[in-house]
Design a protein around this motif. Structure first.
Motif, PDB file in Angstrom:
ATOM      1  N   HIS A 131       0.629  -1.400  -0.041  1.00 58.81           N
ATOM      2  CA  HIS A 131       0.356   0.008   0.151  1.00 58.81           C
ATOM      3  C   HIS A 131       0.626   1.326   0.109  1.00 58.81           C
ATOM      4  CE1 HIS A 131      -3.242  -2.881   1.820  1.00 58.81           C
ATOM      5  NE2 HIS A 131      -4.141  -2.020   0.405  1.00 58.81           N
ATOM      6  N   THR A 132       2.019   1.117   0.990  1.00 60.91           N
ATOM      7  CA  THR A 132       3.078   2.067   0.831  1.00 60.91           C
ATOM      8  C   THR A 132       4.380   2.027  -0.369  1.00 60.91           C
ATOM      9  OG1 THR A 132       3.904   1.720   2.754  1.00 60.91           O
ATOM     10  CG2 THR A 132       1.946   3.350   2.866  1.00 60.91           C
ATOM     11  N   ARG A 133       4.612   2.973  -0.263  1.00 63.07           N
ATOM     12  CA  ARG A 133       6.135   2.864  -1.159  1.00 63.07           C
ATOM     13  C   ARG A 133       7.346   1.719   0.022  1.00 63.07           C
ATOM     14  NH1 ARG A 133       7.523   6.319  -5.386  1.00 63.07           N
ATOM     15  NH2 ARG A 133       5.920   6.841  -6.522  1.00 63.07           N
ATOM     16  N   ALA A 134       6.661   2.943   1.608  1.00 69.14           N
ATOM     17  CA  ALA A 134       8.039   1.803   2.339  1.00 69.14           C
ATOM     18  C   ALA A 134       7.744   0.091   1.960  1.00 69.14           C
ATOM     19  CB  ALA A 134       7.621   2.131   4.022  1.00 69.14           C
ATOM     20  N   GLU A 135       6.511   0.154   2.690  1.00 68.71           N
ATOM     21  CA  GLU A 135       6.208  -2.068   2.145  1.00 68.71           C
ATOM     22  C   GLU A 135       6.408  -2.172   0.861  1.00 68.71           C
ATOM     23  OE1 GLU A 135       2.113  -3.368   2.124  1.00 68.71           O
ATOM     24  OE2 GLU A 135       1.335  -1.125   3.471  1.00 68.71           O
ATOM     25  N   MET A 136       6.830  -1.595   0.198  1.00 71.24           N
ATOM     26  CA  MET A 136       7.358  -1.963  -1.462  1.00 71.24           C
ATOM     27  C   MET A 136       8.668  -1.841  -1.461  1.00 71.24           C
ATOM     28  SD  MET A 136       4.953  -2.733  -3.154  1.00 71.24           S
ATOM     29  CE  MET A 136       5.662  -3.051  -4.660  1.00 71.24           C
ATOM     30  N   VAL A 137       9.720  -1.571  -0.122  1.00 69.44           N
ATOM     31  CA  VAL A 137      11.116  -2.022   0.151  1.00 69.44           C
ATOM     32  C   VAL A 137      10.966  -3.494   0.742  1.00 69.44           C
ATOM     33  CG1 VAL A 137      13.786  -0.791   0.909  1.00 69.44           C
ATOM     34  CG2 VAL A 137      11.461   0.498  -0.089  1.00 69.44           C
ATOM     35  N   HIS A 138      12.175  -4.426   0.635  1.00 66.33           N
ATOM     36  CA  HIS A 138      12.188  -5.480   1.025  1.00 66.33           C
ATOM     37  C   HIS A 138      13.341  -5.080   1.256  1.00 66.33           C
ATOM     38  CE1 HIS A 138       9.557  -7.955  -1.979  1.00 66.33           C
ATOM     39  NE2 HIS A 138       9.107  -7.282  -1.423  1.00 66.33           N
ATOM     40  N   ASP A 139      12.983  -6.098   2.814  1.00 67.55           N
ATOM     41  CA  ASP A 139      14.513  -5.594   3.621  1.00 67.55           C
ATOM     42  C   ASP A 139      15.337  -7.477   4.210  1.00 67.55           C
ATOM     43  OD1 ASP A 139      12.580  -6.799   5.468  1.00 67.55           O
ATOM     44  OD2 ASP A 139      13.089  -4.961   7.086  1.00 67.55           O
ATOM     45  N   LYS A 140      16.255  -7.051   5.280  1.00 63.84           N
ATOM     46  CA  LYS A 140      16.347  -8.137   4.601  1.00 63.84           C
ATOM     47  C   LYS A 140      15.754  -9.629   5.521  1.00 63.84           C
ATOM     48  CE  LYS A 140      21.216 -10.112   7.762  1.00 63.84           C
ATOM     49  NZ  LYS A 140      21.468  -9.499   8.053  1.00 63.84           N
ATOM     50  N   LYS A 141      15.191  -9.014   6.579  1.00 63.42           N
ATOM     51  CA  LYS A 141      14.358  -9.770   6.968  1.00 63.42           C
ATOM     52  C   LYS A 141      13.120 -11.209   5.372  1.00 63.42           C
ATOM     53  CE  LYS A 141      11.256 -10.920  10.890  1.00 63.42           C
ATOM     54  NZ  LYS A 141       9.528  -9.838  10.281  1.00 63.42           N
ATOM     55  N   LYS A 142      12.772  -9.691   5.238  1.00 66.12           N
ATOM     56  CA  LYS A 142      11.919 -10.217   4.304  1.00 66.12           C
ATOM     57  C   LYS A 142      12.189 -10.503   3.109  1.00 66.12           C
ATOM     58  CE  LYS A 142       7.887  -9.484   1.384  1.00 66.12           C
ATOM     59  NZ  LYS A 142       6.507  -9.946   1.967  1.00 66.12           N
ATOM     60  N   LEU A 143      13.907 -10.590   2.720  1.00 70.53           N
ATOM     61  CA  LEU A 143      14.573 -11.625   1.951  1.00 70.53           C
ATOM     62  C   LEU A 143      14.678 -12.498   1.636  1.00 70.53           C
ATOM     63  CD1 LEU A 143      16.328  -8.244   0.602  1.00 70.53           C
ATOM     64  CD2 LEU A 143      14.518  -9.103  -0.966  1.00 70.53           C
ATOM     65  N   TYR A 144      14.988 -13.067   2.726  1.00 68.24           N
ATOM     66  CA  TYR A 144      15.655 -14.288   3.887  1.00 68.24           C
ATOM     67  C   TYR A 144      13.945 -15.222   3.483  1.00 68.24           C
ATOM     68  CZ  TYR A 144      20.592 -13.744   4.511  1.00 68.24           C
ATOM     69  OH  TYR A 144      21.358 -13.413   4.559  1.00 68.24           O
ATOM     70  N   GLU A 145      13.121 -14.498   4.555  1.00 70.17           N
ATOM     71  CA  GLU A 145      11.797 -15.640   4.399  1.00 70.17           C
ATOM     72  C   GLU A 145      11.754 -15.766   3.160  1.00 70.17           C
ATOM     73  OE1 GLU A 145       8.873 -12.354   6.540  1.00 70.17           O
ATOM     74  OE2 GLU A 145       7.467 -13.573   5.415  1.00 70.17           O
ATOM     75  N   ILE A 146      11.739 -14.897   1.951  1.00 73.40           N
ATOM     76  CA  ILE A 146      10.864 -15.602   0.523  1.00 73.40           C
ATOM     77  C   ILE A 146      11.955 -16.372  -0.176  1.00 73.40           C
ATOM     78  CG2 ILE A 146      10.450 -15.001  -1.894  1.00 73.40           C
ATOM     79  CD1 ILE A 146      10.204 -11.576  -0.147  1.00 73.40           C
ATOM     80  N   GLY A 147      12.973 -16.150   0.100  1.00 74.04           N
ATOM     81  CA  GLY A 147      14.853 -16.989   0.001  1.00 74.04           C
ATOM     82  C   GLY A 147      15.194 -18.198   0.119  1.00 74.04           C
TER      83      GLY A 147
END
Lengths: 418, 188
Positions: free
Chosen positions: B158-174
């Protein structure tokens, strides 16, 4: 006091029939157009726009096959910027959209939507104005639509619009004649111009194209009625095709011909003004189908001798048979609108000269010959065999002459080379 | 060039009236319409569509199992089978990234850590998914096989900030990816 009551009933009729029956048919036919053309072309069409119940906290949205799409379209057009180019002739530019919608809606008033309903012993016809000149009134008013289109084309001050408007005028003149001539056999047959009476006659004695009952009893038609099917079918064909041309629908949509004229007469229009043209086109289509259904396919009659029984249905003093007939009429109307749509997505656009040739060389003559043929069949019981034979021979001679003239007119002049 | 004179085909009477052709056209269009309404549109099977038209009805029907092996979805970071984060924050991906979507803040691994010999790891690793063009250059350039383009294509926010994948999110998907790099393993 009764006068005021009469006026009130009239207003109720106008509001109910025009704004609750015919106008909703316009967005419905737009929706049908989009979904039907989609399935013809192996697509889906708008099937998502619904009532967003999830916004109100419900679990699931209510799609209902995207039936809300026309409303969304309307809202979109309403909210768009209403742009008037600086180089247009403003008065005519503003008047034109209204001039295309109004006639289409005025013609509603002579269409019989159902058999009479009676409440407390007072009978009410489901027609706004029970005129004795029904079809003539429709032709007189509906040909005014062309003024809107022509004015739109001219006042837009753009070459595409102008060509569209001029084409529309020429097309209207060519097809108005066939339209008028083609229904003369029908009027001769019924001996009446009142659409309500024509439909009542069809309900009693069989539809014009389906005369399978007489006086409420099923049975094969007699010789004269059976023979009359020939001119009736020719009239039906010419009338339907002329209605296509009259409403600027697809095989004859030269005034707005996207591939040649950008948008035709409404190139310069936007927002609600464009929506009015759009509405006018579809309203004309609805009225055209209504007229065809009324004249040839029995109007509101359910047919097969059931109309008398339906007419007698009542709760207390309220005879509601007319409402069932109204539904029957709407079903026929929608089926015919679907046919209009099918034709639009099947038949490619005619070239301009082909359109003119079809109108003037083929349909005009065919309609004229058809009038004589119908007259001969109708008058046959009163005539001696010799006169019938002479008439038939004369008719064949005239037909042959017409075909010969048509073929001669088609022959191309030899090209001389230097 | 020789001049070729083309003769228009001679039409017979039936073809000139073209009424039959129009009726034939009605049959063709109606057959398409009926088949679509029955859910048997031509080519619906090949395209794994809903049957009503050749279109797939997206949120209800997903094309996840239709994706090719080489599909480039969202870039992600992976850990190896021993739970070590593979990225050594060399920043090659950050430099190669054409739209400059990747931002890495490197840091050193403390000496008492199990993987102290790797020396560096990212303390922050952001991929701006609004900028990302899914070119796959980061995956190609990574010497440690730490960044991969996975098949996730539903990147929304919903926001630009949400669209930035941080490290935690990246490992979670990866998730975990085994093998490929063996140099940090204990020698047997």
């Amino acid at each position: 006091m009764p006068d005021i009551l009469q006026i009130l009933i009239l207003i109720v009729k106008i509001v109910a029939l025009t704004f609750c029956v015919v106008l909703p048919l316009v967005p419905i036919s737009v929706y049908f157009e989009r979904r039907f053309c989609a399935v013809i072309q192996d697509r889906v069409g708008p099937n998502r726009t619904g009532i967003p119940l999830t916004l109100l906290g419900f679990k699931k949205d209510f799609h209902f096959f995207g039936l809300i799409q026309p409303v969304a379209d309307g809202v979109k057009l309403f909210l768009k910027e209403d742009f008037t180019p600086s180089y247009v002739r403003k008065a005519f530019y503003w008047m034109a959209p209204a001039l295309t919608v109004a006639p289409a809606l005025i013609t509603v008033c002579v269409i019989p939507f159902g058999s009479p309903i009676s409440i407390f012993g007072s009978e009410q016809k489901l027609v706004i104005a029970d005129l004795d000149i029904g079809p003539l009134f429709v032709f007189a008013i509906s040909s005014l639509t062309v003024y809107g289109i022509t004015l739109a084309g001219w006042s837009s001050n753009s070459k595409f619009s102008l060509i569209g408007g001029v084409r529309s005028t020429a097309q209207m003149i060519s097809y108005e004649i066939c339209l008028g001539l083609s229904i003369i056999p029908v009027l001769l047959y019924y001996g009446d111009l009142n659409l309500s009476k024509i439909v009542q006659n069809q309900a009693d004695n069989g539809w014009l194209l389906l005369p399978l009952w007489k006086g409420g009893h099923l049975g094969l038609p007699d010789l004269q009625t059976a023979l009359f099917l020939i001119p009736a079918f020719i009239a039906f064909l010419i009338f339907t095709i002329s209605i296509f041309a009259e409403t600027n629908r697809m095989p004859f949509d030269l005034p707005e011909c996207e591939t040649e004229l950008v948008g035709g007469y409404h190139t310069e229009y936007s927002s609600m003004k464009f929506a009015l043209f759009f509405m006018g086109e579809y309203a004309a289509m609805v009225i055209g189908s209504a007229l065809i259904v009324t004249l040839f396919l029995g109007g509101w009659s359910v047919g097969f001798g059931m109309d008398k029984w339906i007419n007698d249905l009542h709760i207390g003093s309220f005879q509601f048979g007319g409402l069932i007939h109204l539904m029957a009429f709407l079903v026929k109307l929608i089926v015919f609108i679907l046919f209009f749509i099918l034709v639009r997505w099947t038949v490619p656009r005619f070239r301009y000269d082909q359109l003119m040739k079809l109108g003037w060389v083929i349909f005009f003559e065919a309609a004229l010959v058809n009038v004589f043929l119908a007259a001969l069949i109708i008058a046959a019981p009163q005539l001696t065999a010799a006169i019938i034979g002479g008439g038939a021979v004369l008719l064949i001679a005239v037909t042959a002459a017409v075909i010969w003239v048509a073929m001669v007119s088609e022959a191309k002049p030899k090209i001389r080379r230097a | 060039m020789a001049v070729v004179k083309l003769q228009r085909p001679k039409l017979n009477a039936g073809e000139k009236i073209y009424f039959g052709a129009i009726l034939k056209g009605f049959f063709i269009t109606m057959s398409h319409a009926v088949r679509s309404l029955l859910g048997k549109t031509t080519g619906a099977k090949d395209l794994a569509s809903s049957g009503l038209g050749v279109t797939m009805q997206f949120p209800e029907q997903r094309w996840d199992n239709q994706l090719p092996e080489y599909y480039r979805g969202a870039p992600t970071l992976v850990i190896d089978e021993q739970g070590r984060e593979r990225c050594v924050s060399c920043q090659l991906c950050e430099f190669i990234c054409p739209p400059k979507a990747i931002r890495i803040t490197p840091s050193e691994i403390p000496t008492d850590d199990k993987w102290a010999k790797v020396e560096k790891r990212p303390i922050e690793f952001d991929i701006d998914m609004i900028r990302c063009i899914y070119c796959g250059m980061c995956e190609e350039v990574c010497p440690e096989q730490a960044i991969f383009l996975r098949k996730d294509y539903l990147v929304t926010g919903h926001t630009r900030a949400e669209m930035v994948h941080d490290k935690k999110k990246l490992y979670e998907i990866g998730g975990i990816r085994t093998g490929l790099v063996n140099k940090w393993n204990e020698l047997k």
